[in-house]
Scaffold this motif. Structure first.
Motif, PDB file in Angstrom:
ATOM      1  N   ALA A 178       3.992 -12.022 -12.822  1.00  0.00           N
ATOM      2  CA  ALA A 178       2.974 -11.034 -13.156  1.00  0.00           C
ATOM      3  C   ALA A 178       2.590 -11.126 -14.632  1.00  0.00           C
ATOM      4  O   ALA A 178       3.432 -11.357 -15.505  1.00  0.00           O
ATOM      5  N   LEU A 179       1.301 -10.924 -14.895  1.00  0.00           N
ATOM      6  CA  LEU A 179       0.803 -11.021 -16.265  1.00  0.00           C
ATOM      7  C   LEU A 179       0.955  -9.709 -17.029  1.00  0.00           C
ATOM      8  O   LEU A 179       0.929  -9.696 -18.265  1.00  0.00           O
ATOM      9  N   ASP A 180       1.079  -8.599 -16.297  1.00  0.00           N
ATOM     10  CA  ASP A 180       1.305  -7.292 -16.924  1.00  0.00           C
ATOM     11  C   ASP A 180       0.289  -6.994 -18.025  1.00  0.00           C
ATOM     12  O   ASP A 180       0.643  -6.605 -19.147  1.00  0.00           O
ATOM     13  N   GLY A 181      -0.990  -7.203 -17.702  1.00  0.00           N
ATOM     14  CA  GLY A 181      -2.038  -6.871 -18.655  1.00  0.00           C
ATOM     15  C   GLY A 181      -2.305  -7.925 -19.704  1.00  0.00           C
ATOM     16  O   GLY A 181      -3.133  -7.706 -20.596  1.00  0.00           O
ATOM     17  N   ARG A 182      -1.640  -9.063 -19.607  1.00  0.00           N
ATOM     18  CA  ARG A 182      -1.827 -10.128 -20.595  1.00  0.00           C
ATOM     19  C   ARG A 182      -2.704 -11.250 -20.026  1.00  0.00           C
ATOM     20  O   ARG A 182      -2.459 -12.432 -20.278  1.00  0.00           O
ATOM     21  N   ASP A 183      -3.730 -10.873 -19.270  1.00  0.00           N
ATOM     22  CA  ASP A 183      -4.599 -11.863 -18.628  1.00  0.00           C
ATOM     23  C   ASP A 183      -5.271 -12.785 -19.637  1.00  0.00           C
ATOM     24  O   ASP A 183      -5.528 -13.952 -19.339  1.00  0.00           O
ATOM     25  N   ALA A 184      -5.584 -12.274 -20.819  1.00  0.00           N
ATOM     26  CA  ALA A 184      -6.252 -13.095 -21.835  1.00  0.00           C
ATOM     27  C   ALA A 184      -5.308 -14.102 -22.471  1.00  0.00           C
ATOM     28  O   ALA A 184      -5.751 -14.999 -23.195  1.00  0.00           O
ATOM     29  N   GLY A 185      -4.011 -13.969 -22.200  1.00  0.00           N
ATOM     30  CA  GLY A 185      -3.049 -14.874 -22.818  1.00  0.00           C
ATOM     31  C   GLY A 185      -3.039 -14.706 -24.320  1.00  0.00           C
ATOM     32  O   GLY A 185      -3.196 -13.600 -24.850  1.00  0.00           O
ATOM     33  N   ASN A 186      -2.854 -15.800 -25.024  1.00  0.00           N
ATOM     34  CA  ASN A 186      -2.932 -15.766 -26.483  1.00  0.00           C
ATOM     35  C   ASN A 186      -4.400 -15.637 -26.875  1.00  0.00           C
ATOM     36  O   ASN A 186      -5.241 -16.408 -26.406  1.00  0.00           O
ATOM     37  N   ALA A 187      -4.705 -14.666 -27.716  1.00  0.00           N
ATOM     38  CA  ALA A 187      -6.108 -14.343 -27.955  1.00  0.00           C
ATOM     39  C   ALA A 187      -6.332 -13.821 -29.365  1.00  0.00           C
ATOM     40  O   ALA A 187      -5.406 -13.365 -30.040  1.00  0.00           O
ATOM     41  N   VAL A 188      -7.600 -13.902 -29.774  1.00  0.00           N
ATOM     42  CA  VAL A 188      -8.049 -13.376 -31.062  1.00  0.00           C
ATOM     43  C   VAL A 188      -9.327 -12.583 -30.819  1.00  0.00           C
ATOM     44  O   VAL A 188     -10.204 -13.027 -30.069  1.00  0.00           O
ATOM     45  N   VAL A 189      -9.437 -11.411 -31.439  1.00  0.00           N
ATOM     46  CA  VAL A 189     -10.665 -10.619 -31.414  1.00  0.00           C
ATOM     47  C   VAL A 189     -11.167 -10.496 -32.844  1.00  0.00           C
ATOM     48  O   VAL A 189     -10.404 -10.145 -33.751  1.00  0.00           O
ATOM     49  N   ILE A 190     -12.458 -10.805 -33.039  1.00  0.00           N
ATOM     50  CA  ILE A 190     -13.070 -10.752 -34.373  1.00  0.00           C
ATOM     51  C   ILE A 190     -14.222  -9.757 -34.354  1.00  0.00           C
ATOM     52  O   ILE A 190     -15.057  -9.769 -33.437  1.00  0.00           O
ATOM     53  N   ASP A 191     -14.255  -8.890 -35.366  1.00  0.00           N
ATOM     54  CA  ASP A 191     -15.346  -7.928 -35.535  1.00  0.00           C
ATOM     55  C   ASP A 191     -16.379  -8.503 -36.499  1.00  0.00           C
ATOM     56  O   ASP A 191     -16.031  -8.971 -37.585  1.00  0.00           O
ATOM     57  N   HIS A 192     -17.662  -8.459 -36.091  1.00  0.00           N
ATOM     58  CA  HIS A 192     -18.740  -9.023 -36.911  1.00  0.00           C
ATOM     59  C   HIS A 192     -19.652  -7.950 -37.490  1.00  0.00           C
ATOM     60  O   HIS A 192     -20.672  -8.275 -38.105  1.00  0.00           O
ATOM     61  N   GLY A 193     -19.297  -6.686 -37.301  1.00  0.00           N
ATOM     62  CA  GLY A 193     -20.124  -5.604 -37.805  1.00  0.00           C
ATOM     63  C   GLY A 193     -21.248  -5.257 -36.849  1.00  0.00           C
ATOM     64  O   GLY A 193     -21.617  -6.042 -35.968  1.00  0.00           O
TER      65      GLY A 193
END
Length: 325
Positions: A107-122
């Motif tokens: 089970a992924l337990d909510g970690r479907d994105a795996g290793n990930a980065v989110v960037i805010d661009h304004g």
């Protein structure tokens, strides 16, 4: 192995960036159609069907981003960089998920994105980079990044069956197709295309390729369909074993025409087969071959060729070689 990219360029491409949106560069350091390719696009069908921005079916129901994939596991190990598509500030990262096919883990337990980065661009704009390689993330929350800066490597973490980057763009929390932006989706028969959120250079490099060969080869047995189970890819097993040409492709359609041929060391055809595709699909695995002759295959280099045609036009092809000793 030689794979010919058959990208269909944008017609009458016109820049039309929405106000305040970031101008996006390609988020991977690869050449689309050669060292990598687009497996899935954003789904615009509001119901249970699927529809990409060109009214094709290069997507799955509810797919909220762009999948840019590598062809083999060896390509993943070689390392292809994931890049920040535009300047911004890193919001979140995850870096410890293993590079294992979702078919071979619990089970992924909510970690479907795996290793990930989110960037805010304004301005309410964010980009997310999912399924990165374990321990490859090179940025941290709060860090300011430039467009084109390396943030990690393409991997196989999370809900993934093949090494790829799942690239998602969001505006005010809603997923947006970078090929379209916030503008209305153009009619299917429109000859006018915009760059969407991409820079003009990136848009021209992407094009639209509804069908493509991911990889293929010559072997003595039909290999597994899953790329993770073809590592390393199978090879011919001597002069008295069968000889099979196999292909792993994207976007074959019912009614397409496919042709297999294998040529021996002297250039003479030792096997060929033509057929009409039945069913087709976003993922398409096909093969054809024959048993060895009684005296065995002559030693030397063999060449396999596969062609996929639609309405008499070639939409995908591959040429691959292997030695028989």
């Amino acid at each position: 192995m030689f794979i010919l990219p058959l990208s269909m360029a944008f017609a009458a491409l016109q820049p039309l960036p929405p106000d305040g949106a970031p101008a996006l560069n390609l988020p991977v350091d690869c050449i689309v159609g050669r060292s990598c390719l687009i497996q899935k696009l954003f789904d615009h069908d509001p119901g249970p069907g699927r529809r990409d921005y060109r009214c094709g079916q290069l997507t799955t129901n509810g797919h909220d981003g762009i999948d840019i994939r590598l062809r083999t596991m060896a390509d993943m190990r070689a390392g292809f960089a994931v890049l920040a598509a535009a300047p911004g500030t890193v919001l979140r990262t995850r870096n410890g998920e293993p590079d294992v096919s979702v078919n071979n883990r619990g089970a992924l337990d909510g970690r479907d994105a795996g290793n990930a980065v989110v960037i805010d661009h304004g301005g309410g704009w964010q980009t997310q980079y999912s399924h990165l390689r374990q321990a490859s993330i090179a940025v941290r929350p709060g860090q300011r990044v430039s467009g084109g800066e390396r943030i990690g490597l393409i991997g196989l973490s999370g809900n993934s069956e093949f090494p790829h980057l799942h690239f998602t763009v969001r505006h005010l929390g809603r997923a947006v197709d970078p090929f379209v932006g916030t503008a209305p989706l153009p009619p299917c028969n429109s000859e006018v295309r915009t760059t969407g959120l991409w820079t003009a250079v990136t848009a021209h490099s992407l094009g639209y390729e509804p069908s493509a060969v991911i990889t293929g080869g010559l072997a003595s047995a039909v290999p597994p369909k899953a790329v993770t189970d073809r590592d390393p890819p199978p090879m011919p097993n001597g002069r008295h074993a069968p000889l099979i040409l196999w292909v792993d492709a994207i976007g074959a359609r019912a009614g397409d025409y496919q042709a297999f041929s294998i040529a021996g060391p002297d250039g003479q055809i030792v096997h060929e087969q033509q057929s009409v595709v039945e069913g087709g699909g976003l993922s398409w695995f096909a093969y054809s071959g024959k048993r060895a002759p009684a005296a065995g295959w002559p030693a030397g280099r063999y060449t396999g060729r596969y062609v996929l045609k639609r309405e008499n036009a070639i939409v995908a092809r591959i040429e691959t070689t292997a030695m028989i000793k």
